[in-house]
Design a protein around this motif. Sequence first.
Motif, PDB file in Angstrom:
ATOM      1  N   PHE A   1       0.838  -1.197   0.000  1.00  0.00           N
ATOM      2  CA  PHE A   1       0.000   0.000   0.000  1.00  0.00           C
ATOM      3  C   PHE A   1       0.876   1.250   0.000  1.00  0.00           C
ATOM      4  N   TYR A   2       0.433   2.277  -0.722  1.00  0.00           N
ATOM      5  CA  TYR A   2       1.146   3.557  -0.780  1.00  0.00           C
ATOM      6  C   TYR A   2       0.148   4.714  -0.686  1.00  0.00           C
ATOM      7  N   ALA A   3       0.624   5.808  -0.107  1.00  0.00           N
ATOM      8  CA  ALA A   3      -0.077   7.089  -0.195  1.00  0.00           C
ATOM      9  C   ALA A   3       0.758   7.974  -1.106  1.00  0.00           C
ATOM     10  N   VAL A   4       0.162   8.574  -2.144  1.00  0.00           N
ATOM     11  CA  VAL A   4       0.911   9.319  -3.158  1.00  0.00           C
ATOM     12  C   VAL A   4       0.308  10.715  -3.311  1.00  0.00           C
ATOM     13  N   ARG A   5       1.130  11.712  -3.064  1.00  0.00           N
ATOM     14  CA  ARG A   5       0.681  13.095  -3.241  1.00  0.00           C
ATOM     15  C   ARG A   5       1.898  13.995  -3.338  1.00  0.00           C
ATOM     16  N   ARG A   6       1.742  15.079  -4.091  1.00  0.00           N
ATOM     17  CA  ARG A   6       2.822  16.055  -4.174  1.00  0.00           C
ATOM     18  C   ARG A   6       2.860  16.830  -2.868  1.00  0.00           C
ATOM     19  N   ARG A   7       4.004  16.768  -2.220  1.00  0.00           N
ATOM     20  CA  ARG A   7       4.185  17.477  -0.950  1.00  0.00           C
ATOM     21  C   ARG A   7       4.329  18.958  -1.218  1.00  0.00           C
ATOM     22  N   ALA A   8       3.724  19.782  -0.389  1.00  0.00           N
ATOM     23  CA  ALA A   8       3.777  21.235  -0.578  1.00  0.00           C
ATOM     24  C   ALA A   8       5.218  21.689  -0.704  1.00  0.00           C
ATOM     25  N   GLY A   9       5.473  22.417  -1.799  1.00  0.00           N
ATOM     26  CA  GLY A   9       6.818  22.938  -2.024  1.00  0.00           C
ATOM     27  C   GLY A   9       7.694  22.024  -2.857  1.00  0.00           C
ATOM     28  N   GLN A  10       7.205  20.860  -3.277  1.00  0.00           N
ATOM     29  CA  GLN A  10       8.008  19.929  -4.074  1.00  0.00           C
ATOM     30  C   GLN A  10       7.372  19.734  -5.452  1.00  0.00           C
ATOM     31  N   ALA A  11       8.240  19.440  -6.438  1.00  0.00           N
ATOM     32  CA  ALA A  11       7.756  19.281  -7.819  1.00  0.00           C
ATOM     33  C   ALA A  11       7.203  17.891  -8.077  1.00  0.00           C
ATOM     34  N   GLN A  12       7.841  16.869  -7.491  1.00  0.00           N
ATOM     35  CA  GLN A  12       7.449  15.489  -7.747  1.00  0.00           C
ATOM     36  C   GLN A  12       6.621  14.948  -6.577  1.00  0.00           C
ATOM     37  N   PRO A  13       5.688  14.055  -6.886  1.00  0.00           N
ATOM     38  CA  PRO A  13       4.890  13.454  -5.805  1.00  0.00           C
ATOM     39  C   PRO A  13       5.745  12.538  -4.923  1.00  0.00           C
ATOM     40  N   SER A  14       5.360  12.438  -3.689  1.00  0.00           N
ATOM     41  CA  SER A  14       6.040  11.551  -2.732  1.00  0.00           C
ATOM     42  C   SER A  14       5.253  10.259  -2.614  1.00  0.00           C
ATOM     43  N   TRP A  15       6.000   9.143  -2.631  1.00  0.00           N
ATOM     44  CA  TRP A  15       5.400   7.825  -2.452  1.00  0.00           C
ATOM     45  C   TRP A  15       5.708   7.359  -1.029  1.00  0.00           C
ATOM     46  N   VAL A  16       4.687   7.245  -0.206  1.00  0.00           N
ATOM     47  CA  VAL A  16       4.857   6.879   1.209  1.00  0.00           C
ATOM     48  C   VAL A  16       4.378   5.440   1.408  1.00  0.00           C
ATOM     49  N   LEU A  17       5.322   4.553   1.741  1.00  0.00           N
ATOM     50  CA  LEU A  17       4.978   3.147   1.958  1.00  0.00           C
ATOM     51  C   LEU A  17       4.191   3.009   3.263  1.00  0.00           C
ATOM     52  N   LEU A  18       3.033   2.357   3.166  1.00  0.00           N
ATOM     53  CA  LEU A  18       2.166   2.193   4.336  1.00  0.00           C
ATOM     54  C   LEU A  18       2.255   0.796   4.931  1.00  0.00           C
ATOM     55  N   GLY A  19       2.625  -0.201   4.121  1.00  0.00           N
ATOM     56  CA  GLY A  19       2.700  -1.568   4.592  1.00  0.00           C
ATOM     57  C   GLY A  19       2.294  -2.530   3.510  1.00  0.00           C
ATOM     58  N   ALA A  20       2.487  -3.810   3.764  1.00  0.00           N
ATOM     59  CA  ALA A  20       2.185  -4.844   2.765  1.00  0.00           C
ATOM     60  C   ALA A  20       0.906  -5.576   3.143  1.00  0.00           C
ATOM     61  N   TYR A  21       0.162  -5.951   2.121  1.00  0.00           N
ATOM     62  CA  TYR A  21      -1.059  -6.738   2.311  1.00  0.00           C
ATOM     63  C   TYR A  21      -0.701  -8.216   2.264  1.00  0.00           C
ATOM     64  N   PRO A  22      -1.205  -9.053   3.173  1.00  0.00           N
ATOM     65  CA  PRO A  22      -2.232  -8.811   4.187  1.00  0.00           C
ATOM     66  C   PRO A  22      -1.659  -8.557   5.603  1.00  0.00           C
ATOM     67  N   VAL A  23      -0.360  -8.194   5.669  1.00  0.00           N
ATOM     68  CA  VAL A  23       0.195  -7.904   6.997  1.00  0.00           C
ATOM     69  C   VAL A  23      -0.618  -6.809   7.675  1.00  0.00           C
ATOM     70  N   ILE A  24      -0.951  -5.757   6.910  1.00  0.00           N
ATOM     71  CA  ILE A  24      -1.928  -4.797   7.413  1.00  0.00           C
ATOM     72  C   ILE A  24      -3.175  -4.923   6.568  1.00  0.00           C
ATOM     73  N   THR A  25      -4.325  -4.695   7.156  1.00  0.00           N
ATOM     74  CA  THR A  25      -5.584  -4.860   6.446  1.00  0.00           C
ATOM     75  C   THR A  25      -5.849  -3.658   5.550  1.00  0.00           C
ATOM     76  N   LEU A  26      -6.818  -3.803   4.683  1.00  0.00           N
ATOM     77  CA  LEU A  26      -7.210  -2.706   3.804  1.00  0.00           C
ATOM     78  C   LEU A  26      -7.715  -1.521   4.637  1.00  0.00           C
ATOM     79  N   ALA A  27      -8.495  -1.802   5.676  1.00  0.00           N
ATOM     80  CA  ALA A  27      -9.030  -0.725   6.514  1.00  0.00           C
ATOM     81  C   ALA A  27      -7.893   0.025   7.219  1.00  0.00           C
ATOM     82  N   GLU A  28      -6.908  -0.707   7.727  1.00  0.00           N
ATOM     83  CA  GLU A  28      -5.770  -0.063   8.381  1.00  0.00           C
ATOM     84  C   GLU A  28      -4.971   0.781   7.386  1.00  0.00           C
TER      85      GLU A  28
END
Length: 432
Positions: free
Chosen positions: A48-75
């Motif tokens: 799972f990833y959260a992807v968004r351009r961070r304020a002040g940056q040109a490229q989006p940031s990819w933030v690793l949240l965890g692997a499925y099913p180690v963390i659930t979809l809801a988490e």
Amino acid sequence: MPVAARKIALTDRSLQALRSTGGQRSIVWDALLPGFAVRVSGKGKRSFYAVRRRAGQAQPSWVLLGAYPVITLAEARMKAREALLALQEGHDPATLAVARRRAREEAERRRVASTFGTVAEDFIRRHAMQQRSGKYSAGYIRRELIPAWGARPIGEITRRDVIELVEAILDRGSVQPAPGSRRETGGPFAARHTLSAARKLFNWAVGRDLIAVSPCDRIKAAELHGAPVARDRVLNDEEIRAVWHAAEAMDYPYKQLVQLLLLTGQRRDEIAAASWGEVDLDKGLLTIGAERMKAKAGHIAPLTPKAIEILEALPRWTAGDFIFSGSAGAKPFSGFSKAKKRLDRAIGDIAPYKLHDLRRSVRTRLAELGVTPFIAELVIGHTQKGVHAIYDLHRYTAEKRDALERWERSLLDIVAGPEPDNVVVLPERTRA
């Protein structure tokens, strides 16, 4: 970068069906939460990833949240919302998560530090045990207060909580225990001392700015548990003789301790915790420091010839300086309850009395011997009041010695008679 991307409403079923495409990475965007994605590796691992351009940056940031099913979809969705918000505000989600974790840990530390149990133990260590009656306050705090309120924040304890606890202790004293069961301590005495310990603790907490107001404020003790009944027990000649002879049959240190209480009229702990450094046998004086006196004022107790005789016969220890000790002088004697029961068994038929009643008996006999109330009060360690306390710095040692020597002669006449019929011989023991 993934070679293919698509958007679907992510569900557990759709996640389980995701597979790599020709051994290459792919990405699937969540149609329900923009910026939330699942990256599928060439071997089929789903992260799972959260992807968004961070304020002040040109490229989006990819933030690793965890692997499925180690963390659930809801988490993962919950973490994605937090990370996306952090990116939108210009924060690094990883750094923000660490800061939040530390904030939570600090809040938990503060919560634990402010619980009644933690504050109570701090009060006992820092304050109560420095006081003359500290061990008694600590006993009531640990026996009654901590079990009731230990895990609660001290600031949440209310006046109603205090009243209910004291009333429960009062009620407990009126309940008859089942046959063979141990009776719980309760009743007016326990309620009074528990409330007193609670009041001291909460006042200390106010002084340390841990709470704003003590929940014991405006609680009228006499209305809650009743006023204490003043004791007026004074032993007569036959009872004094019985106590003296019963003590004679006991072992060190209780034998000599009881006899010195009768000879000096001092409080139990003032004699029991005496050390050789406080005694001058040549001058016949026991000097008790202010820290050991109830009124926090030093006291000089003259020692009469019989008192000196008793002290001269006592052992000197190597592990410590205490006169009356069951640990070779390292600690003062403290086994009062068992020793008093043994003393009472040795006496047999006698009306109930406490060791403190010996002190009251001495004070009463001093009056009967014509000792002035002023000197008699000084003999038993009561401090002067009013202008006397400020301007009269005379110790009255000679006058106190004369009073105690008059009492000693009377006491020895009382105990000189034959051993009372109600004194029984107990089996020998190594120690009282």
